[in-house]
Design a protein around this motif. Sequence first.
Motif, short mmCIF file in Angstrom:
data_model
loop_
_atom_site.label_atom_id
_atom_site.label_comp_id
_atom_site.label_asym_id
_atom_site.label_seq_id
_atom_site.Cartn_x
_atom_site.Cartn_y
_atom_site.Cartn_z
N ASP A 1 -19.84 -38.82 -13.85
CA ASP A 1 -19.96 -37.67 -13.98
C ASP A 1 -21.00 -36.79 -14.09
O ASP A 1 -21.74 -35.86 -13.99
CB ASP A 1 -18.28 -37.54 -14.29
CG ASP A 1 -17.16 -37.99 -13.57
OD1 ASP A 1 -17.67 -37.70 -12.33
OD2 ASP A 1 -16.43 -37.87 -14.42
N MET A 2 -21.80 -37.95 -15.60
CA MET A 2 -22.89 -36.62 -16.24
C MET A 2 -23.92 -36.98 -15.49
O MET A 2 -24.86 -35.72 -15.51
CB MET A 2 -23.04 -37.67 -17.22
CG MET A 2 -21.89 -37.14 -18.81
SD MET A 2 -21.80 -35.50 -18.87
CE MET A 2 -19.85 -35.49 -18.11
N LEU A 3 -24.51 -37.91 -14.64
CA LEU A 3 -25.95 -38.01 -14.39
C LEU A 3 -25.36 -37.27 -12.62
O LEU A 3 -26.41 -36.18 -12.42
CB LEU A 3 -25.48 -39.49 -13.50
CG LEU A 3 -26.17 -40.15 -14.08
CD1 LEU A 3 -26.72 -41.76 -13.41
CD2 LEU A 3 -27.85 -40.21 -14.44
N GLY A 4 -24.18 -36.49 -12.39
CA GLY A 4 -23.90 -35.84 -11.27
C GLY A 4 -23.91 -34.23 -12.28
O GLY A 4 -24.86 -33.57 -11.03
N LEU A 5 -23.84 -33.68 -13.47
CA LEU A 5 -24.25 -33.24 -13.59
C LEU A 5 -25.56 -32.06 -13.92
O LEU A 5 -26.02 -31.39 -14.19
CB LEU A 5 -22.69 -32.69 -14.82
CG LEU A 5 -22.10 -32.58 -14.94
CD1 LEU A 5 -21.63 -32.76 -17.09
CD2 LEU A 5 -21.04 -30.76 -14.70
N ALA A 6 -25.60 -33.47 -14.19
CA ALA A 6 -27.81 -33.72 -14.44
C ALA A 6 -27.97 -33.09 -13.17
O ALA A 6 -29.05 -31.87 -13.29
CB ALA A 6 -27.93 -34.55 -14.90
N THR B 1 -20.53 -31.30 0.88
CA THR B 1 -19.43 -32.20 0.27
C THR B 1 -18.15 -32.78 1.42
O THR B 1 -17.37 -33.86 1.15
CB THR B 1 -18.46 -31.30 -0.20
OG1 THR B 1 -17.94 -29.77 0.52
CG2 THR B 1 -19.29 -30.46 -1.09
N VAL B 2 -18.69 -31.64 2.59
CA VAL B 2 -17.24 -32.02 3.63
C VAL B 2 -18.26 -34.02 4.98
O VAL B 2 -16.97 -34.88 4.58
CB VAL B 2 -17.06 -31.37 5.12
CG1 VAL B 2 -16.29 -32.15 5.96
CG2 VAL B 2 -16.69 -29.80 4.03
N VAL B 3 -18.92 -34.07 4.10
CA VAL B 3 -19.85 -35.41 5.04
C VAL B 3 -19.53 -36.11 4.15
O VAL B 3 -19.11 -37.45 4.14
CB VAL B 3 -21.14 -34.52 5.39
CG1 VAL B 3 -21.63 -35.94 5.99
CG2 VAL B 3 -21.41 -33.71 6.31
N GLY B 4 -19.85 -35.89 2.84
CA GLY B 4 -19.89 -36.95 1.83
C GLY B 4 -18.56 -37.64 1.76
O GLY B 4 -18.31 -38.67 2.05
N ALA B 5 -17.33 -36.00 1.28
CA ALA B 5 -16.21 -36.66 1.68
C ALA B 5 -15.40 -37.05 2.53
O ALA B 5 -14.74 -38.75 2.52
CB ALA B 5 -15.15 -35.48 1.71
N PHE C 1 -10.92 -28.04 -4.17
CA PHE C 1 -9.76 -28.93 -4.13
C PHE C 1 -10.31 -30.12 -3.62
O PHE C 1 -9.23 -31.26 -3.78
CB PHE C 1 -9.50 -28.22 -2.71
CG PHE C 1 -9.23 -26.83 -3.02
CD1 PHE C 1 -8.02 -26.71 -4.35
CD2 PHE C 1 -8.57 -25.98 -1.75
CE1 PHE C 1 -7.33 -25.68 -4.24
CE2 PHE C 1 -7.58 -24.94 -1.79
CZ PHE C 1 -6.86 -24.78 -3.11
N ILE C 2 -10.98 -30.58 -3.29
CA ILE C 2 -12.01 -31.42 -2.52
C ILE C 2 -12.36 -32.34 -3.86
O ILE C 2 -11.88 -33.98 -4.22
CB ILE C 2 -13.04 -31.31 -2.04
CG1 ILE C 2 -12.87 -31.28 -0.79
CG2 ILE C 2 -13.87 -33.00 -2.37
CD1 ILE C 2 -14.14 -30.21 0.37
N ILE C 3 -12.63 -32.35 -4.64
CA ILE C 3 -12.75 -33.03 -6.23
C ILE C 3 -11.46 -32.74 -6.65
O ILE C 3 -11.67 -34.15 -7.70
CB ILE C 3 -14.24 -32.72 -7.31
CG1 ILE C 3 -14.60 -33.15 -7.94
CG2 ILE C 3 -13.05 -30.87 -7.94
CD1 ILE C 3 -15.24 -34.65 -7.49
N VAL D 1 -20.65 -35.29 -5.09
CA VAL D 1 -21.54 -34.35 -3.94
C VAL D 1 -20.96 -32.79 -4.82
O VAL D 1 -21.92 -32.04 -4.73
CB VAL D 1 -20.56 -34.66 -3.00
CG1 VAL D 1 -20.93 -32.94 -1.71
CG2 VAL D 1 -21.11 -35.48 -2.11
N PHE D 2 -19.45 -32.62 -5.08
CA PHE D 2 -19.65 -31.33 -5.79
C PHE D 2 -20.32 -31.31 -7.08
O PHE D 2 -20.70 -29.52 -7.23
CB PHE D 2 -18.14 -32.40 -6.50
CG PHE D 2 -17.60 -30.64 -7.39
CD1 PHE D 2 -17.87 -29.12 -6.53
CD2 PHE D 2 -17.39 -31.02 -8.68
CE1 PHE D 2 -16.83 -28.34 -7.47
CE2 PHE D 2 -16.94 -29.78 -9.59
CZ PHE D 2 -17.03 -28.54 -9.20
#
Length: 311
Positions: free
Chosen positions: A162-167, A259-263, A135-137, A96-97
Amino acid sequence: MNTKTLGYSTMIVSAALMGCVGLFARNINTSGDVIAFTRMTVGALCIFALMLHQGKFHLIKSTKLSPTVVLSGACLGLCLAAYVSATQYTTLANAVFLIYTGPVFSTVLAAIFLKERISPLTGGLLTAVFIGCLFIIGIISYDPNNGITMSLSFSKETFVGDMLGLASGFGYGLYLFFSRYRTDVSSDSRSFFNFVSGAVAIGICFMIKPPSLAEMDTSSWIWLLAMGFFIGFGALTLLTIAAKHLKAAELACVSYLETVVGAGIGIMMFGESLTMLQTLGGILVIGGGMGEIVISMAKKHQSIKNAQLDS
């Protein structure tokens, strides 16, 4: 309902639904690109049926396609494919982050190319929600021995995710940026072409690397179709409406609510932990996102009141 209220309302619901991506994805036994393709295809079929029922098919026929309309949909489809895959290979908080580096990227692009002014207040709120995400991540963390520390490292176990997240973050930023062009196109038509362009872009990827459905069972198909409707048709249609009525910086502030919902889902459903500093991050995200809404609505109310007094 004025345009800002409509934009904020649709963005809040869209962000909440998008925060549930990880919950659905972890119950579907296939790759992220298949899941994203289904979301885009179901979304296209639903919005087409809705427009046909409402007698709005002429809006699709009369829309003049431009590169930005096609590119916004293609970037949306590809970023969602990368994001869904990221939720399967790394923590929900990480995924999410990393996708939400996109709104910051789009805000900078909009300020440079579209000359959208970022007020000091909006800039401050955007900074607050971004720090909240750090903070969340866990990039900014605290322990009694070392105090507050800041580090960004990728472990071998989560590197692919993490790389897919960056993409996905890069693609999401481009989607938000391109969505600020051609605001003359109706939200219904824009949603339809976003869905179609996204599905076509993912379909081209299928030609390079064919997907596998060998592990899909009945439960996976139910989760997949439900995701296509609620987080495909529902969330992405609302996001398209919001993108038409809000500036990039305003979209960015509210979008961080995801991000809050996902966490939260990661904690409640998958036993992922949340530290006190991550809780503070959630408060900053909610406060920053809601602060932008409250202040905007207060200014609107004051301007209406002043206009009534002047008359």
